[in-house]
Design a protein around this motif. Structure first.
Motif, PDB file in Angstrom:
ATOM      1  N   LEU A 194       0.810  -1.225   0.000  1.00  0.00           N
ATOM      2  CA  LEU A 194       0.000   0.000   0.000  1.00  0.00           C
ATOM      3  C   LEU A 194       0.842   1.273   0.000  1.00  0.00           C
ATOM      4  CD1 LEU A 194      -2.763   1.315   0.104  1.00  0.00           C
ATOM      5  CD2 LEU A 194      -2.735   1.090   2.582  1.00  0.00           C
ATOM      6  N   LEU A 195       1.880   1.318   0.809  1.00  0.00           N
ATOM      7  CA  LEU A 195       2.666   2.540   0.880  1.00  0.00           C
ATOM      8  C   LEU A 195       3.323   2.845  -0.466  1.00  0.00           C
ATOM      9  CD1 LEU A 195       3.932   4.927   2.311  1.00  0.00           C
ATOM     10  CD2 LEU A 195       5.670   3.401   3.230  1.00  0.00           C
ATOM     11  N   ILE A 233      13.417  -2.633  -3.769  1.00  0.00           N
ATOM     12  CA  ILE A 233      13.610  -1.343  -3.096  1.00  0.00           C
ATOM     13  C   ILE A 233      12.252  -0.772  -2.687  1.00  0.00           C
ATOM     14  CG2 ILE A 233      14.517   1.000  -3.292  1.00  0.00           C
ATOM     15  CD1 ILE A 233      16.503  -0.037  -5.339  1.00  0.00           C
ATOM     16  N   HIS A 234      12.116  -0.449  -1.420  1.00  0.00           N
ATOM     17  CA  HIS A 234      10.913   0.224  -0.948  1.00  0.00           C
ATOM     18  C   HIS A 234      11.260   1.655  -0.612  1.00  0.00           C
ATOM     19  CE1 HIS A 234       7.378  -2.488   0.154  1.00  0.00           C
ATOM     20  NE2 HIS A 234       8.085  -3.106  -0.764  1.00  0.00           N
ATOM     21  N   LEU A 235      10.385   2.551  -0.985  1.00  0.00           N
ATOM     22  CA  LEU A 235      10.629   3.957  -0.666  1.00  0.00           C
ATOM     23  C   LEU A 235       9.819   4.382   0.543  1.00  0.00           C
ATOM     24  CD1 LEU A 235      10.723   5.664  -4.130  1.00  0.00           C
ATOM     25  CD2 LEU A 235      12.407   6.007  -2.345  1.00  0.00           C
ATOM     26  N   GLY A 236      10.438   5.117   1.426  1.00  0.00           N
ATOM     27  CA  GLY A 236       9.702   5.720   2.536  1.00  0.00           C
ATOM     28  C   GLY A 236       8.996   6.978   2.041  1.00  0.00           C
ATOM     29  N   SER A 284      -5.607   6.138   6.853  1.00  0.00           N
ATOM     30  CA  SER A 284      -4.743   6.157   8.040  1.00  0.00           C
ATOM     31  C   SER A 284      -3.281   6.048   7.629  1.00  0.00           C
ATOM     32  CB  SER A 284      -5.139   5.046   9.023  1.00  0.00           C
ATOM     33  OG  SER A 284      -4.506   3.836   8.704  1.00  0.00           O
ATOM     34  N   VAL A 285      -3.002   5.253   6.595  1.00  0.00           N
ATOM     35  CA  VAL A 285      -1.615   5.148   6.127  1.00  0.00           C
ATOM     36  C   VAL A 285      -1.199   6.458   5.453  1.00  0.00           C
ATOM     37  CG1 VAL A 285      -0.082   3.981   4.500  1.00  0.00           C
ATOM     38  CG2 VAL A 285      -1.634   2.647   5.914  1.00  0.00           C
ATOM     39  N   ALA A 286      -2.076   6.963   4.584  1.00  0.00           N
ATOM     40  CA  ALA A 286      -1.717   8.173   3.834  1.00  0.00           C
ATOM     41  C   ALA A 286      -1.488   9.353   4.767  1.00  0.00           C
ATOM     42  CB  ALA A 286      -2.801   8.506   2.818  1.00  0.00           C
ATOM     43  N   SER A 287      -2.279   9.418   5.848  1.00  0.00           N
ATOM     44  CA  SER A 287      -2.150  10.585   6.728  1.00  0.00           C
ATOM     45  C   SER A 287      -0.952  10.469   7.651  1.00  0.00           C
ATOM     46  CB  SER A 287      -3.432  10.770   7.543  1.00  0.00           C
ATOM     47  OG  SER A 287      -3.666   9.620   8.325  1.00  0.00           O
ATOM     48  N   PHE A 288      -0.345   9.291   7.716  1.00  0.00           N
ATOM     49  CA  PHE A 288       0.793   9.102   8.617  1.00  0.00           C
ATOM     50  C   PHE A 288       2.070   9.715   8.049  1.00  0.00           C
ATOM     51  CE2 PHE A 288       4.418   6.793  10.334  1.00  0.00           C
ATOM     52  CZ  PHE A 288       4.136   6.800  11.690  1.00  0.00           C
TER      53      PHE A 288
END
Lengths: 597, 179
Positions: free
Chosen positions: A23-24, A321-324, A58-62
């Motif tokens: 999701l992120l 690779i995952h991006l923060g 909730s994920v997007a607002s974090f």
């Protein structure tokens, strides 16, 4: 949502295999594609990923870099570390706001641009810096900021901006084992494959290698723990979420020695029996994504990743690779794993530790970028030889990120045991008042302590080394760090969420000239609460900047304090001004006397 | 028997919920009254504070009168206790803090029909609102905080009996809560 947009959205989701644990990554791409995550996009994602809207929101607002409302075609974020401020970032931001007729934090009425601040972007050696739509621009000057303002006003696409704006320097000032390595890709892996996983673990244990992210956990023990932990899958995670203000060594390593990093991860995979690895790259280093992916592809082509690596049947391993997306807390390993799983980056309860219950609750070895590089070299030069470098309990070398008041900021690699004074001499710092080691959570040293040594015996560090000369107000330094913690608290536990805000308000109160001795005592009380009740290290270290600067630079506080025991936190009479204006009253009852007690 | 302690209580920008919780200590009130006397409090209807040992204040600070009352309490009470979420953090009334006071007053008295004959009330009898709602400790020194919305009667009982016994009050597990 237009049909074209929906189609784009579906492509993004399909690229991630309709997997809600991605999701992120999906949200990041939606953000990059559309400039924000619209309600229609949330709806569509909820449907295609079969998860509730609330989870997506909730994920997007974090994450700071994700927006659920329009934030302008151009989103400008000035890096707000103290080193950026010392180089004049606040003036530059005010200049840009004036030029574009804009208030900080607001979107322009035509929806063109928003300007705000963000935590340290890891460009401290070449600041002041900003991010525009996630791309870093460094070495800001009034001239450069004016040019950026014009490009934005002319709606020039980012791709057509001068390439020089986006040039990032490595600024390597001192090389040793890691930065000086010319090791060819695959050499150490070949040796390791001949030795076997258990032998690799034993060698790393012998080498005395300890984690380079700051905590210094023995790497060999971690790998052994992970190797022996039961689980259907094992994972390797490289923590490149380098968020500690003042640290930028991982950026340089990923730029100059990506093969060492990936070779280290592959080595670890062999040691722990993993088939899959992740590199968690902080969002601020988005520009490194394509070059790193090219390196990964080359390594796949050379059979250093993928199936039967180097012809060894059964040794399969690949790296994703995952991006923060702008969340300091994700540098904490269990929060990082939550984030990898596509959730809010809230630290988990530990134990169980990731080594037994990590990514998807499976055994996971999480190590810092530099640790992986060191592991490769420890194996290459031989574990015993490696152990001889540095000091007894801190073997090997350490990359130090030097920034602040010195003529030669950048990366310095030293064997462990180097003194603070030696580093100051090498970077040319003069009239140094203080050095902040290992970022806001670390320690602030005054001159009498410059003889102390970098290493786990004395000064453990993730690498940040911020220099402040005698022109700097150490109170303002601490205040900047305190604001940083309040901003980055994940909000999960009350002591940290509320405590960091109270601390911020106390420091602002002192800065505004309302502070008393009582407030300083309150900071110590607050520290006790945060130390004993916070869920993770962020809350536990939030008071450090104040306590350390108080210890060495108490006058910087005391000359701001009132002589009273207690003072209101704000101007009482001033707080009635608005109501006086609205009611047209000016009688005695419409005023309040300031009363200290 | 030694002299009874004097206690004053008041509610500022609060809902009297914390006072209800004080009443909820029920028959233990009789035991309490053996030890203390109430000064200014909604229980006694005394209008101004005389010198007291303990002051208990619920609610935050939203207007000039609140500031005056709080000052009166601070001057007269040896120990001042902030009770409940509003006194400690501003609580529900502080929800207006993200709104501009002018636009609040304009919206209520000028834009919406049917209120106050189309002008913002300006009678000197009325206390002026502060531009923001503040917790008590931002205006005077507060000695103790009892969190909760409201704190339970047991928490209040434990706190007061500790204090009256001359001990440092300590709310153990189960008695401290933040909501």
């Amino acid at each position: 949502m237009a049909a074209d947009d929906l189609c784009l959205l579906e492509q993004i989701v399909a690229r991630h295999g309709n997997d809600a644990s991605k999701l992120l990554q999906i949200l990041r791409e939606v953000q990059e594609c559309f400039g924000f995550i619209a309600p229609a996009a949330v709806n569509s994602l909820a449907e295609s990923l079969a998860i509730p809207r609330a989870r997506i929101e909730s994920v997007a607002s974090f994450y700071s870099f994700l927006h659920l409302t329009p934030h302008g075609e151009y989103r400008v974020l000035f890096s707000d570390n103290i080193t950026d401020r010392m180089l004049g970032s606040q003036d530059l931001m005010a200049q840009m706001c004036q030029q574009l007729w804009l208030q900080p934090g607001k979107v322009s009425e035509d929806g063109l641009v928003s300007i705000g601040t963000t935590s340290c972007t890891g460009m401290c050696d070449q600041g002041p810096a900003l991010l525009v739509n996630g791309r870093a621009i460094t070495r800001l000057t009034h001239q450069r900021v004016m040019e950026i303002g014009q490009l934005i006003r002319n709606r020039t696409p980012l791709a057509d901006w001068p390439a020089d704006f986006f040039r990032i320097e490595n600024n390597v000032r001192r090389s040793d084992l890691v930065l000086g390595s010319t090791l060819l890709p695959g050499v150490v892996l070949q040796i390791a494959l001949a030795l076997g996983g258990q032998h690799v673990v034993d060698s790393i244990k012998t080498s005395g290698l300890r984690g380079r992210g700051g905590a210094g956990f023995p790497t060999g023990l971690k790998w052994e723990g992970c190797r022996n932990a039961p689980g259907s899958e094992h994972y390797v995670v490289c923590n490149a979420d380098e968020g500690e203000p003042g640290t930028f060594k991982d950026r340089v390593l990923l730029n100059l020695q990506p093969d060492l990093v990936f070779e280290g991860m592959t080595l670890c995979a062999l040691a722990v029996g993993a088939k899959k690895g992740f590199l968690y790259l902080r969002g601020e280093y988005r520009y490194l994504l394509e070059p790193l992916q090219a390196v990964l592809q080359r390594r796949r082509d050379d059979n250093l990743l993928g199936k039967s690596i180097l012809g060894f049947p059964g040794f399969d391993f690949d790296i994703e690779i995952h991006l923060g997306a702008g969340a300091y807390i994700c540098g904490e390993e269990s929060a990082l794993i939550e984030s990898l799983e596509g959730k809010r980056g809230v630290p988990r309860n530990r134990p169980p530790f990731p080594v037994t219950h990590g990514y998807l609750q499976q055994p996971t070895a999480v190590d810092n970028v530099e640790t992986f590089c060191q592991a490769v070299l420890a194996l290459h030069i031989d574990a015993e030889k490696y152990r001889a470098i540095g000091t007894e309990k801190s073997s090997g070398t350490k990359l130090i990120s030097v920034s602040g008041d010195c003529p030669r900021p950048g990366i310095y690699e030293y064997p462990f045991g180097v003194t603070v004074r030696e580093v100051l001499q090498d970077c040319g710092a003069v009239n140094t008042r203080a050095v902040q080691i290992s970022g806001p959570a670390g320690v602030c040293l005054g001159e009498s302590e410059f003889g102390r040594k970098l290493g786990f015996e004395d000064l453990p560090t993730a690498g940040a080394f911020m220099v402040f000369d005698d022109s700097r107000d150490m109170f303002e330094v601490a205040r900047n760090f305190v604001h940083f913690f309040a901003h980055e608290s994940c909000g999960f536990c009350t002591p940290c969420r509320v405590g960091t805000s109270i601390l911020k308000q106390t420091m602002d109160k002192i800065a505004a000239g309302h502070g008393t001795r009582y407030d300083l005592n309150e900071v110590e009380n607050l520290d006790r609460v945060l130390q004993t009740t916070s869920h993770c290290g962020l809350g536990r270290s939030a008071c450090n900047p104040v306590l350390h600067t108080l210890k060495h630079f108490r006058p910087a506080y005391e000359n701001k304090l009132k002589s009273l025991d207690f003072e209101p936190a704000f101007d009482l009479d001033g707080a009635l001004a608005r109501a006086r204006q609205m009611t047209g009253r000016d009688d005695a009852g419409a005023h309040l006397k300031a009363e200290g007690i | 028997m030694s002299k009874k302690l004097r206690i004053a209580t008041t509610s500022l920008a609060g809902c009297f919920g914390c006072h209800m919780s004080i009443l909820d200590i029920d028959e233990r009130l009789f035991a309490l009254l053996e030890l203390v006397e109430f000064d200014r409090s909604p229980i006694t209807d005394i209008k101004h504070c005389a010198p007291c040992d303990i002051g208990i204040i619920e609610g935050g600070i939203c207007n000039a009168e609140n500031v005056h009352v709080l000052h009166e309490f601070r001057k007269n009470c040896k120990i001042l206790i902030a009770i409940g979420a509003c006194a400690i953090n501003g609580g529900l009334p502080a929800q207006r803090n993200h709104l501009d006071l002018s636009s609040c007053l304009t919206e209520v008295y000028l834009t919406e029909p049917g209120l106050a004959h189309g002008h913002i009330p300006n009678d000197p009898e009325l206390p002026l609102p502060l531009d923001k709602v503040h917790p008590l400790h931002e205006v005077v020194k507060i000695d103790y905080f009892i969190p909760g919305c409201p704190p339970s009667a047991d928490a209040i009982w434990k706190f007061l009996t500790d204090l009256i016994a001359g001990k440092t009050p300590e709310l153990g597990h189960g008695l401290i809560k933040y909501d």
